[in-house]
Design a protein around this motif. Structure first.
Motif, mmCIF file in Angstrom:
data_model
loop_
_atom_site.group_PDB
_atom_site.id
_atom_site.type_symbol
_atom_site.label_atom_id
_atom_site.label_comp_id
_atom_site.label_asym_id
_atom_site.label_seq_id
_atom_site.Cartn_x
_atom_site.Cartn_y
_atom_site.Cartn_z
ATOM 1 N N ARG B 184 48.435 76.290 38.060
ATOM 2 C CA ARG B 184 49.738 76.703 38.575
ATOM 3 C C ARG B 184 50.144 78.073 38.048
ATOM 4 O O ARG B 184 50.544 78.952 38.811
ATOM 5 N N LEU B 185 50.033 78.232 36.744
ATOM 6 C CA LEU B 185 50.456 79.510 36.176
ATOM 7 C C LEU B 185 49.530 80.633 36.634
ATOM 8 O O LEU B 185 49.995 81.745 36.922
ATOM 9 N N ALA B 186 48.233 80.354 36.725
ATOM 10 C CA ALA B 186 47.293 81.367 37.215
ATOM 11 C C ALA B 186 47.660 81.780 38.635
ATOM 12 O O ALA B 186 47.719 82.973 38.950
ATOM 13 N N ALA B 187 47.927 80.812 39.483
ATOM 14 C CA ALA B 187 48.309 81.098 40.859
ATOM 15 C C ALA B 187 49.569 81.953 40.892
ATOM 16 O O ALA B 187 49.665 82.934 41.636
ATOM 17 N N PHE B 188 50.521 81.593 40.067
ATOM 18 C CA PHE B 188 51.782 82.338 40.004
ATOM 19 C C PHE B 188 51.554 83.786 39.590
ATOM 20 O O PHE B 188 52.047 84.716 40.242
ATOM 21 N N GLY B 220 57.119 73.558 38.789
ATOM 22 C CA GLY B 220 57.135 72.116 38.543
ATOM 23 C C GLY B 220 56.631 71.729 37.171
ATOM 24 O O GLY B 220 55.941 70.733 37.016
ATOM 25 N N MET B 221 56.960 72.516 36.165
ATOM 26 C CA MET B 221 56.600 72.139 34.800
ATOM 27 C C MET B 221 57.702 72.562 33.839
ATOM 28 O O MET B 221 58.600 73.331 34.200
ATOM 29 N N ARG B 228 53.223 77.332 26.465
ATOM 30 C CA ARG B 228 51.918 76.933 25.925
ATOM 31 C C ARG B 228 50.776 77.427 26.794
ATOM 32 O O ARG B 228 49.725 77.819 26.281
ATOM 33 N N THR B 229 50.977 77.396 28.104
ATOM 34 C CA THR B 229 49.908 77.831 29.010
ATOM 35 C C THR B 229 49.691 79.339 28.910
ATOM 36 O O THR B 229 48.559 79.804 28.931
ATOM 37 N N ALA B 234 46.178 83.565 26.757
ATOM 38 C CA ALA B 234 45.989 84.656 25.808
ATOM 39 C C ALA B 234 44.800 84.350 24.895
ATOM 40 O O ALA B 234 43.986 85.225 24.596
ATOM 41 N N GLN B 235 44.700 83.100 24.498
ATOM 42 C CA GLN B 235 43.607 82.697 23.612
ATOM 43 C C GLN B 235 42.256 82.777 24.329
ATOM 44 O O GLN B 235 41.235 83.061 23.715
#
Lengths: 263, 263
Positions: B184-188, B220-221, B228-229, B234-235
């Motif tokens: 989700r975050l990658a898509a965003f 939706g999170m 954290r994501t 970053a890690q």
DNA sequence: CGATTCCTTGAGGCATCTCAAGGCAAGTGG
DNA sequence: CCACTTGCCTTGAGATGCCTCAAGGAATCG
């Protein structure tokens, strides 16, 4: 289930007969399909139109067609040419995921339109598959567009229908973004119930045309969770469920299960 | 943050100055705002129009207006009268949940339209709030509608923009229905990256205008999961992040984190 | 400089997912 | 007509990803 790979399908008229006034299976159909006399006119495209505008809509020539259970009306990537109106039966709209699975983006019932997402790029952005034997009207978009140019009311109706689709998806996003399993299924059932009622069927007892997996895909949960949630509702005496047959016994209770979150 | 209760607000012109050609704060603005000379014309309403159609669009009279950070352009329930185009800055669109929380349904950047969802019922179905100091064009829908009646191309452009909104929401549904937090975050981020690039900014380094909570609501999170994501990415050396500043160091890797599921 | 807002990180809990087994109904072929 | 397959649904048990609760840090603001 699909008759062609979504990306490979290029024939725009694949499923649509060129000869108007006859069904694909050869059985006779009215020579002219008219919106003004259609029993779905208050739900479908003509909704809100009266008088001359409604008559003008009758100038629209389009084919009626049967699509059998499991058949696709169009596939993701197909050239966009028609807007489809459901005459009878139920469809699902789906997007394809890379891993072969599908995401269900909606279910369409009699009087509802499909294919509006194809306008953006000239290609259908989703696939439409019949969940039972169905009948549809295939409305040539170019023709509808011409007609809309002659009537601002008709144009407005089309815009409003598209806007309605946007609003519908908003609420689905809310559902997917912030509800738990029970709220999702309650919202889904109440929505189906309303739409059945609007079509003259019972609001409390109906037959679902879609599988648990399809409901799950639509609601963002696994089919097992859908099944368990049905069982939970049954145990709470909110409804009785036998496979695809659902009887809502406590509409207010179901409302409450859903209302908790939503405005 | 809201200046009025969503349902109580009835003044349609609440934020929109009646005097065209001047900003709300009194500072001078061009006497006439024209689409044909706007630097955003390839992204915004005129997109795809040329020649006489583009000129015709210049017949459209509309006000430009500044909306400061945190201010609402319109509220859910407000009467629908205008379609808004973002000239500069970023907005969020939100729905209100019963429990007082909000669901973010989209973020709008320069050249993007807002308010199309209001057409369905004549009232805005969502609220729009500025995430930074912004400038918008308020296009009277009635006027745009009249103009569209004179040009089928312009009419088509409007329909296409609405269709694009439907497609956008489809993909968001896919995201909400079938992706995990990283996807989700990658898509965003990839979506933001693309849109920044289309506006002439860096695709790899940008400043997010929205909070973790707003990103979370949209995806939706929970905000903690968003945070954290980000840290996880970053890690994995996919990006560097310092609060709202993001630098994508491995676009392909981020693509892959997202591509796993989506076609 | 205290108050406030936003972000980060940790620890534990829980809702949903995953994996698995079994039942039922419809379709099929011998 | 019966054995077998197939598709769909249900239910259980265990795993896990995300949420909840909590604390602390950093930046902003009056």
């Amino acid at each position: 289930m699909q008759t062609a790979a979504p990306q490979a399908s290029v024939a725009p008229l694949h499923f649509v007969p060129r000869h108007e006034g006859a069904d694909i299976d050869g059985s006779p159909a009215p020579l002219k399909t008219q919106c003004s006399t259609c029993h779905l006119k208050d739900l479908c495209l003509p909704c809100g139109l009266t008088g001359t505008d409604l008559e003008r809509l009758d100038g629209l020539k389009f084919a009626r067609r049967r699509v059998k259970e499991g058949q696709a009306l169009y596939h993701e990537g197909d050239r966009f040419q028609f807007i489809y109106a459901v005459r009878s039966g139920t469809f699902k709209s789906t997007l394809n995921l890379k891993d072969g699975r599908e995401q269900v983006t909606g279910f369409q019932m009699a009087g509802e339109l499909m294919g509006l997402d194809g306008l953006a790029s000239g290609k259908h952005a989703s696939s439409a598959v019949a969940l039972e034997d169905t009948e549809i009207c295939a409305i040539p978009y170019a023709h509808l567009s011409e007609l809309a140019a002659t009537s601002s009311d008709l144009q407005h109706v089309i815009s409003r229908l598209m806007s309605r689709e946007i609003v519908r998806e908003h609420s689905l996003m809310m559902l997917l973004g912030s509800m738990n399993a029970e709220e999702r299924l309650a919202a889904f059932l109440l929505n189906i119930s309303q739409r059945m009622k609007a079509r003259g069927y019972s609001a409390s007892e109906f037959h679902l045309r879609m599988s648990r997996a399809e409901i799950g895909s639509y609601l963002g949960m696994k089919l097992e969770t859908v099944s368990r949630t049905f069982s939970a509702f049954a145990q709470q005496r909110l409804l009785e469920v036998d496979k695809k047959h659902v009887r809502i016994t406590d509409l207010a209770g179901l409302q409450q299960a859903f209302d908790l979150r939503v405005q």
